[in-house]
Design a protein around this motif. Structure first.
Motif, short mmCIF file in Angstrom:
data_model
loop_
_atom_site.label_atom_id
_atom_site.label_comp_id
_atom_site.label_asym_id
_atom_site.label_seq_id
_atom_site.Cartn_x
_atom_site.Cartn_y
_atom_site.Cartn_z
N PRO A 145 0.80 -1.22 0.00
CA PRO A 145 0.00 0.00 0.00
C PRO A 145 0.83 1.28 0.00
CG PRO A 145 -1.03 -1.60 1.43
CD PRO A 145 0.29 -2.20 0.99
N LEU A 146 2.01 1.26 0.63
CA LEU A 146 2.86 2.45 0.61
C LEU A 146 3.68 2.56 -0.66
CD1 LEU A 146 4.09 2.84 4.31
CD2 LEU A 146 2.18 3.95 3.13
N GLY A 147 3.57 1.59 -1.54
CA GLY A 147 4.11 1.71 -2.88
C GLY A 147 5.61 1.52 -3.05
N ARG A 148 6.25 0.92 -2.08
CA ARG A 148 7.71 0.73 -2.18
C ARG A 148 8.15 -0.37 -1.23
NH1 ARG A 148 10.12 2.68 2.41
NH2 ARG A 148 9.01 4.29 3.61
N LEU A 149 9.42 -0.75 -1.37
CA LEU A 149 10.03 -1.64 -0.39
C LEU A 149 10.55 -0.80 0.78
CD1 LEU A 149 12.07 -4.17 -2.58
CD2 LEU A 149 9.64 -4.14 -2.01
N GLY A 150 10.76 -1.45 1.91
CA GLY A 150 11.31 -0.75 3.06
C GLY A 150 12.82 -0.63 2.96
N THR A 151 13.39 0.20 3.80
CA THR A 151 14.84 0.36 3.86
C THR A 151 15.40 -0.35 5.09
OG1 THR A 151 14.85 2.38 5.20
CG2 THR A 151 14.59 2.64 2.80
N GLU A 152 16.66 -0.69 5.03
CA GLU A 152 17.32 -1.29 6.19
C GLU A 152 17.23 -0.38 7.40
OE1 GLU A 152 20.78 -3.76 3.74
OE2 GLU A 152 21.17 -1.75 4.51
N ALA A 153 17.36 0.93 7.17
CA ALA A 153 17.34 1.89 8.28
C ALA A 153 15.98 1.94 8.95
CB ALA A 153 17.74 3.28 7.77
N GLU A 154 14.91 1.67 8.22
CA GLU A 154 13.59 1.67 8.85
C GLU A 154 13.43 0.48 9.80
OE1 GLU A 154 11.04 4.07 5.44
OE2 GLU A 154 11.53 1.96 5.09
N ILE A 155 14.07 -0.64 9.49
CA ILE A 155 14.07 -1.77 10.41
C ILE A 155 14.97 -1.47 11.60
CG2 ILE A 155 14.46 -4.23 10.68
CD1 ILE A 155 12.19 -3.44 8.75
N SER A 156 16.15 -0.94 11.34
CA SER A 156 17.09 -0.63 12.43
C SER A 156 16.47 0.36 13.41
CB SER A 156 18.38 -0.05 11.85
OG SER A 156 19.30 0.27 12.87
N ALA A 157 15.74 1.35 12.91
CA ALA A 157 15.11 2.33 13.79
C ALA A 157 14.10 1.66 14.73
CB ALA A 157 14.44 3.43 12.98
N ALA A 158 13.35 0.71 14.20
CA ALA A 158 12.39 -0.01 15.04
C ALA A 158 13.12 -0.82 16.12
CB ALA A 158 11.53 -0.94 14.18
N ILE A 159 14.23 -1.44 15.74
CA ILE A 159 15.02 -2.21 16.70
C ILE A 159 15.57 -1.30 17.79
CG2 ILE A 159 17.12 -3.57 16.97
CD1 ILE A 159 16.62 -4.56 14.05
N CYS A 160 16.14 -0.18 17.38
CA CYS A 160 16.73 0.75 18.36
C CYS A 160 15.66 1.28 19.32
CB CYS A 160 17.43 1.90 17.64
SG CYS A 160 18.99 1.41 16.87
N PHE A 161 14.47 1.54 18.80
CA PHE A 161 13.38 1.98 19.69
C PHE A 161 13.09 0.92 20.75
CE2 PHE A 161 8.78 1.28 20.42
CZ PHE A 161 8.58 2.30 21.34
N LEU A 162 12.98 -0.34 20.33
CA LEU A 162 12.64 -1.40 21.27
C LEU A 162 13.76 -1.67 22.27
CD1 LEU A 162 10.77 -3.85 18.89
CD2 LEU A 162 9.77 -2.45 20.70
N LEU A 163 14.99 -1.34 21.92
CA LEU A 163 16.10 -1.48 22.86
C LEU A 163 16.21 -0.28 23.79
CD1 LEU A 163 18.95 -2.81 20.51
CD2 LEU A 163 17.67 -4.13 22.20
N SER A 164 15.56 0.81 23.45
CA SER A 164 15.75 2.08 24.15
C SER A 164 14.85 2.22 25.37
CB SER A 164 15.47 3.24 23.20
OG SER A 164 14.07 3.43 23.04
N PRO A 165 15.14 3.20 26.24
CA PRO A 165 14.28 3.46 27.40
C PRO A 165 12.86 3.88 27.02
CG PRO A 165 16.44 4.47 27.70
CD PRO A 165 16.38 4.01 26.29
N ALA A 166 12.68 4.40 25.80
CA ALA A 166 11.33 4.78 25.37
C ALA A 166 10.39 3.59 25.31
CB ALA A 166 11.38 5.48 24.01
#
Length: 287
Positions: free
Chosen positions: A219-240
């Motif tokens: 639906p968003l019309g493209r493939l994802g980027t590696e950085a979009e996955i890494s950002a999700a990982i960093c969020f889950l590792l973070s205090p947030a």
């Protein structure tokens, strides 16, 4: 140039993070982002030359990393590596269970050897890594684990061995979040959709046109980027994410939500985030 992370500098200062499958693709990108945010990264994988190349990149960019070459499917090798990481760095704050792999085949054509190889890589290896980190450090000190799974909702035709293993890892994530939560350990998963990563180049030439047409089914019309996955990982590792555990975060552009009775109109792709300064598009997507 340096990694353009959305997270604040120094977020992981003083912490040690393990990234399996750290020699390429999403693992390489995640290792770079974690190092750019202050973490010391333990790169784990089977090919020492690939790990050493990533370590050199990280150190060239001013970060800290070290390599452990092993097969995560071998219990003794995992236990030895985790002991070595603790001996060297004295702590393990985060584990990114990213290593994985599969081959395309219908269920009827997968023999037991092929099935076992994929399940051991995508499920057993992640369990062994998580258990060793928990028993040797996190049970007494807390920590965060992020398991990388896949878009396997409603089945994974053509890769049923991987789908079964990834579904098992989601259930393991939920169980570990419950059992290990009292020790201050958070366990979550990230489920990437179709990502423009070097992993796409590992599939046989017969899949080239299928891979090149995947964006039309998102639906968003493209493939994802590696950085979009890494950002999700960093969020889950973070205090947030301090109150997030047992969850699976989909990063897939809503591809699993596509329904046959609701065709996607032609449209421009949504904007992408790509903070990884060393990213390179997979060859299969190049014109």
């Amino acid at each position: 140039m340096s990694y353009a992370s959305i997270f604040r500098p120094g977020l992981f200062d003083g912490q040690v993070a393990i990234v399996t499958g750290g020699g390429s693709g999403i693992g390489r990108c995640t290792a770079h982002e974690l190092a750019s945010l202050g973490a010391t990264v333990a790169l784990v994988g089977r090919k020492p030359e690939k790990l050493e190349a990533v370590r050199a990149e990280i150190e060239e960019d001013g970060g800290r990393a070290a390599c452990w070459s092993l097969d995560i499917r071998v219990e003794e090798a995992v236990e030895e590596a985790i002991a070595g990481i603790l001996d060297r760095f004295g702590r393990i704050d985060g584990l990114v269970n990213n290593a994985g792999g599969q081959f395309p085949a219908p269920l009827a054509a997968i023999n037991q050897k092929g099935w076992d190889a994929v399940v051991r890589t995508n499920l057993t290896g992640g369990f062994l890594m998580a258990r060793a980190c928990y028993n040797r450090w996190m049970a007494a000190n807390g920590g965060a684990i992020v398991n990388i799974v896949a878009d396997m909702w409603m089945g994974m035709p053509g890769m049923g061995h991987s789908g079964a293993a990834r579904a098992g890892m989601v259930n393991f994530t939920e169980t570990a979040a419950l059992e290990w939560g009292p020790s201050g350990v958070r366990v979550n998963a990230v489920a990437p959709g179709w990502i423009a990563s070097s992993g796409l180049d590992q599939y046989p030439p017969a899949m080239r046109e299928t891979i090149r047409g995947l964006a039309k089914a998102v639906p968003l019309g493209r493939l994802g980027t590696e950085a979009e996955i890494s950002a999700a990982i960093c969020f889950l590792l973070s205090p947030a994410a301090a109150f997030v555990s047992g969850a699976t975060l989909r990063v897939d552009g809503a591809a699993p939500n596509v329904k046959g009775h609701w065709p996607l109109p032609d449209h421009a792709p949504a904007p992408a985030y790509d903070g990884f300064h060393r990213a390179a598009p997979p060859a299969v997507l190049e014109d």
